[in-house]
Design a protein around this motif. Structure first.
Motif, PDB file in Angstrom:
ATOM      1  N   GLY A  31     -26.073 -33.488  40.032  1.00  9.96           N
ATOM      2  CA  GLY A  31     -26.977 -34.267  39.217  1.00  9.96           C
ATOM      3  C   GLY A  31     -26.297 -35.529  38.723  1.00  9.96           C
ATOM      4  N   ALA A  32     -26.899 -36.172  37.734  1.00 12.98           N
ATOM      5  CA  ALA A  32     -26.348 -37.419  37.214  1.00 12.98           C
ATOM      6  C   ALA A  32     -26.334 -37.351  35.687  1.00 12.98           C
ATOM      7  CB  ALA A  32     -27.159 -38.608  37.724  1.00 12.98           C
ATOM      8  N   THR A 183     -23.929 -41.406  40.278  1.00 19.09           N
ATOM      9  CA  THR A 183     -23.044 -41.836  39.202  1.00 19.09           C
ATOM     10  C   THR A 183     -22.187 -42.984  39.714  1.00 19.09           C
ATOM     11  OG1 THR A 183     -22.960 -39.574  38.360  1.00 19.09           O
ATOM     12  CG2 THR A 183     -21.250 -41.081  37.589  1.00 19.09           C
ATOM     13  N   CYS A 184     -21.916 -43.961  38.858  1.00 20.24           N
ATOM     14  CA  CYS A 184     -21.094 -45.100  39.263  1.00 20.24           C
ATOM     15  C   CYS A 184     -20.468 -45.734  38.016  1.00 20.24           C
ATOM     16  CB  CYS A 184     -21.925 -46.124  40.026  1.00 20.24           C
ATOM     17  SG  CYS A 184     -23.284 -46.843  39.070  1.00 20.24           S
ATOM     18  N   PRO A 185     -19.452 -46.585  38.191  1.00 22.10           N
ATOM     19  CA  PRO A 185     -18.930 -47.331  37.040  1.00 22.10           C
ATOM     20  C   PRO A 185     -20.002 -48.262  36.480  1.00 22.10           C
ATOM     21  CG  PRO A 185     -17.416 -47.436  38.913  1.00 22.10           C
ATOM     22  CD  PRO A 185     -18.697 -46.854  39.425  1.00 22.10           C
ATOM     23  N   ARG A 186     -19.899 -48.551  35.204  1.00 22.80           N
ATOM     24  CA  ARG A 186     -20.886 -49.445  34.581  1.00 22.80           C
ATOM     25  C   ARG A 186     -20.686 -50.883  35.054  1.00 22.80           C
ATOM     26  NH1 ARG A 186     -20.710 -52.809  30.362  1.00 22.80           N
ATOM     27  NH2 ARG A 186     -18.696 -52.009  29.668  1.00 22.80           N
ATOM     28  N   PRO A 187     -21.732 -51.509  35.618  1.00 22.12           N
ATOM     29  CA  PRO A 187     -21.625 -52.921  36.004  1.00 22.12           C
ATOM     30  C   PRO A 187     -21.535 -53.817  34.769  1.00 22.12           C
ATOM     31  CG  PRO A 187     -23.526 -51.845  37.034  1.00 22.12           C
ATOM     32  CD  PRO A 187     -23.032 -50.934  35.952  1.00 22.12           C
ATOM     33  N   ARG A 213     -19.331 -45.682  32.122  1.00 25.16           N
ATOM     34  CA  ARG A 213     -19.982 -44.909  33.176  1.00 25.16           C
ATOM     35  C   ARG A 213     -21.475 -45.188  33.185  1.00 25.16           C
ATOM     36  NH1 ARG A 213     -18.239 -38.725  33.507  1.00 25.16           N
ATOM     37  NH2 ARG A 213     -18.873 -38.812  31.323  1.00 25.16           N
ATOM     38  N   SER A 214     -22.093 -45.092  34.364  1.00 21.60           N
ATOM     39  CA  SER A 214     -23.540 -45.301  34.453  1.00 21.60           C
ATOM     40  C   SER A 214     -24.127 -44.405  35.526  1.00 21.60           C
ATOM     41  CB  SER A 214     -23.872 -46.771  34.722  1.00 21.60           C
ATOM     42  OG  SER A 214     -23.246 -47.224  35.903  1.00 21.60           O
TER      43      SER A 214
END
Length: 283
Positions: A31-32, A183-187, A213-214
């Motif tokens: 999940g996210a 999930t990815c790093p926050r832009p 985090r994003s």
């Protein structure tokens, strides 16, 4: 989260229970993100989990809604509004962190890992649960909290068919949309503690950020609704859907195509939804 929360409720009510988890862990990286509003936070407070949950969450301070072309047409301040109305903000979690709090605060002797259900055998005094590894558990009630693809519900339906009881449909849920999440790093274009949405015909994006985090969710309308129980999407399916979203802007200056390569986890599934007419079986 639902099963572990039920376990906490039983624990606080002084009702004996055992949690049977099919996987080898109760805290998978799946999940996210998850959002929790005041009603859920109130339950956690009653269960003594509020401080731990607060420590792993972030508020949603700002919200921006734009078109696929990147034109913002609505802004909001969810945290300020919710503080005024409910005394608390919406909390955003990485799913694994939320589940980790629920699991870590349970007595471990109440949880059995790697226990896949094989059979349910009710009798006049209760019910016997048989697992695929040969384990047998005995109790008064089996509570199925194993999701939309529920083995418990399937076994209960078989029992109902065998004794002529009214049963739920074999495939009770229907999907009108598919979803890719990740999930990815926050832009840099998205501030911490923010929510962004991008809307258009048949497709939309939801993007949430807390700290560094994003998480993203891509929603796409299906050509026609389906009640297919489980559709296993391939990596090629995922890439094809992402390509259809690549030029859509999350916020001005940030098309989704720039976010996708930075992901650290992802998944894809149809969004099966519905309500069961029958919620229990008793012999």
């Amino acid at each position: 989260p639902v099963g572990l929360t039920a376990a906490h409720a039983l624990l606080h009510a002084g009702i004996d229970f055992i949690v049977l988890e099919a996987r080898s862990t109760c805290v998978p990286e799946s999940g996210a993100s998850l959002l929790a509003y005041a009603s859920t936070q109130r339950v956690w407070h009653q269960l003594g989990l509020y401080p731990a949950m607060a420590a792993h969450s972030g508020p949603i301070e700002t919200r921006a809604v734009c078109s696929h072309a990147g034109t913002i047409y609505r802004r909001g301040t969810p945290a300020a509004i919710h503080r005024r109305l409910f005394g608390t903000t919406p909390w955003n979690f990485h799913r694994r962190d939320l589940v980790g709090v629920l699991y870590d605060s349970l007595p471990k002797d109440r949880v059995r890992l790697g226990k896949k259900l094989a059979a349910l055998e009710p009798d006049a005094d209760g019910i016997t649960v048989r697992c695929e590894d040969g384990t047998i558990e005995r109790g008064s009630i089996v509570l199925g909290v194993d999701g939309v693809h529920s083995k418990t519900r399937t076994l209960m339906r078989g029992l109902a068919l065998a004794d002529g009881t009214n049963v739920n449909p074999e495939r009770p849920y229907q999907a009108s949309y598919r979803c890719i999440w990740g999930t990815c790093p926050r832009p840099a274009q998205c501030p911490p503690e923010s929510n962004a949405e991008s809307h258009g015909v048949g497709r939309s994006i939801m993007f949430m950020a807390v700290g560094d985090r994003s998480w993203f969710f891509l929603y796409e309308e299906l050509d026609q609704p389906t009640d297919q129980a489980r559709r296993d999407y391939t990596a090629s399916d995922m890439e094809a859907m992402v390509a259809r979203f690549a030029s859509f802007y999350i916020v001005p200056g940030l098309p989704f195509g720039q976010v996708w390569p930075t992901r650290t986890a992802e998944g894809m599934a149809d969004l099966l939804e519905g309500m069961l007419p029958r919620w229990h079986h008793s012999s």
